[in-house]
Motif scaffolding. Structure first.
Motif, mmCIF file in Angstrom:
data_model
loop_
_atom_site.group_PDB
_atom_site.id
_atom_site.type_symbol
_atom_site.label_atom_id
_atom_site.label_comp_id
_atom_site.label_asym_id
_atom_site.label_seq_id
_atom_site.Cartn_x
_atom_site.Cartn_y
_atom_site.Cartn_z
ATOM 1 N N PHE A 290 0.844 -1.197 0.000
ATOM 2 C CA PHE A 290 0.000 0.000 0.000
ATOM 3 C C PHE A 290 0.875 1.241 0.000
ATOM 4 O O PHE A 290 1.733 1.406 0.860
ATOM 5 N N SER A 291 0.653 2.093 -0.960
ATOM 6 C CA SER A 291 1.446 3.313 -1.058
ATOM 7 C C SER A 291 0.615 4.489 -0.560
ATOM 8 O O SER A 291 -0.465 4.758 -1.083
ATOM 9 N N GLY A 292 1.094 5.168 0.460
ATOM 10 C CA GLY A 292 0.402 6.351 0.949
ATOM 11 C C GLY A 292 -0.205 6.177 2.319
ATOM 12 O O GLY A 292 0.007 5.173 2.999
ATOM 13 N N LEU A 293 -0.974 7.177 2.716
ATOM 14 C CA LEU A 293 -1.670 7.208 3.996
ATOM 15 C C LEU A 293 -3.111 7.614 3.735
ATOM 16 O O LEU A 293 -3.425 8.186 2.705
ATOM 17 N N ILE A 294 -3.967 7.361 4.692
ATOM 18 C CA ILE A 294 -5.362 7.787 4.604
ATOM 19 C C ILE A 294 -5.649 8.678 5.798
ATOM 20 O O ILE A 294 -5.408 8.285 6.940
ATOM 21 N N THR A 295 -6.138 9.873 5.545
ATOM 22 C CA THR A 295 -6.511 10.795 6.613
ATOM 23 C C THR A 295 -8.017 10.683 6.833
ATOM 24 O O THR A 295 -8.791 10.693 5.881
ATOM 25 N N LEU A 296 -8.422 10.595 8.111
ATOM 26 C CA LEU A 296 -9.830 10.430 8.456
ATOM 27 C C LEU A 296 -10.332 11.615 9.268
ATOM 28 O O LEU A 296 -9.589 12.180 10.076
ATOM 29 N N ASN A 297 -11.615 11.933 9.090
ATOM 30 C CA ASN A 297 -12.264 12.900 9.975
ATOM 31 C C ASN A 297 -12.794 12.121 11.187
ATOM 32 O O ASN A 297 -12.545 10.918 11.325
ATOM 33 N N GLU A 298 -13.523 12.800 12.059
ATOM 34 C CA GLU A 298 -14.003 12.150 13.288
ATOM 35 C C GLU A 298 -14.933 10.973 13.001
ATOM 36 O O GLU A 298 -14.832 9.928 13.653
ATOM 37 N N SER A 299 -15.842 11.121 12.051
ATOM 38 C CA SER A 299 -16.752 10.009 11.760
ATOM 39 C C SER A 299 -15.996 8.860 11.098
ATOM 40 O O SER A 299 -16.275 7.689 11.371
ATOM 41 N N GLY A 300 -15.017 9.165 10.251
ATOM 42 C CA GLY A 300 -14.185 8.122 9.661
ATOM 43 C C GLY A 300 -13.402 7.366 10.716
ATOM 44 O O GLY A 300 -13.257 6.141 10.656
ATOM 45 N N LYS A 301 -12.896 8.097 11.695
ATOM 46 C CA LYS A 301 -12.170 7.477 12.811
ATOM 47 C C LYS A 301 -13.090 6.516 13.564
ATOM 48 O O LYS A 301 -12.711 5.389 13.878
#
Length: 87
Positions: free
Chosen positions: A28-39
């Motif tokens: 997997f290349s990269g990162l995923i940023t989440l908001n509060e609901s995604g978290k």
């Protein structure tokens, strides 16, 4: 469904980031940023849950209607499936 082994949630500079570790870091290349609901959804997916479970979590945490919660949960799951993070 649940998050595949090899992905962890980190908090960096007040941002929620999904980081691949171990062998998944190679695939997997990269990162995923989440908001509060995604978290919230990502943490819930640490266990084997259904889409209905995710919808219930959103309904409990936020003042939204079931249609919006289902739409949001489905979109989140679809994105994770597209990145092959859910099993």
């Amino acid at each position: 469904m649940k998050i595949k082994k090899g992905y962890v949630l980190k908090n960096l500079s007040n941002k929620h980031i999904v980081v691949p570790v171990g062998e998944e870091a190679i695939n997997f290349s990269g990162l995923i940023t989440l908001n509060e609901s995604g978290k919230l959804l990502f943490e819930t997916l640490g266990n084997d849950v259904s889409l209905d479970d995710l919808v219930s979590k959103l309904l409990d945490a936020y003042e939204i209607d079931e249609e919006t919660a289902r739409k949001d949960a489905t979109a989140f799951v679809d994105k994770l499936r597209g990145k092959q993070i859910i099993e």
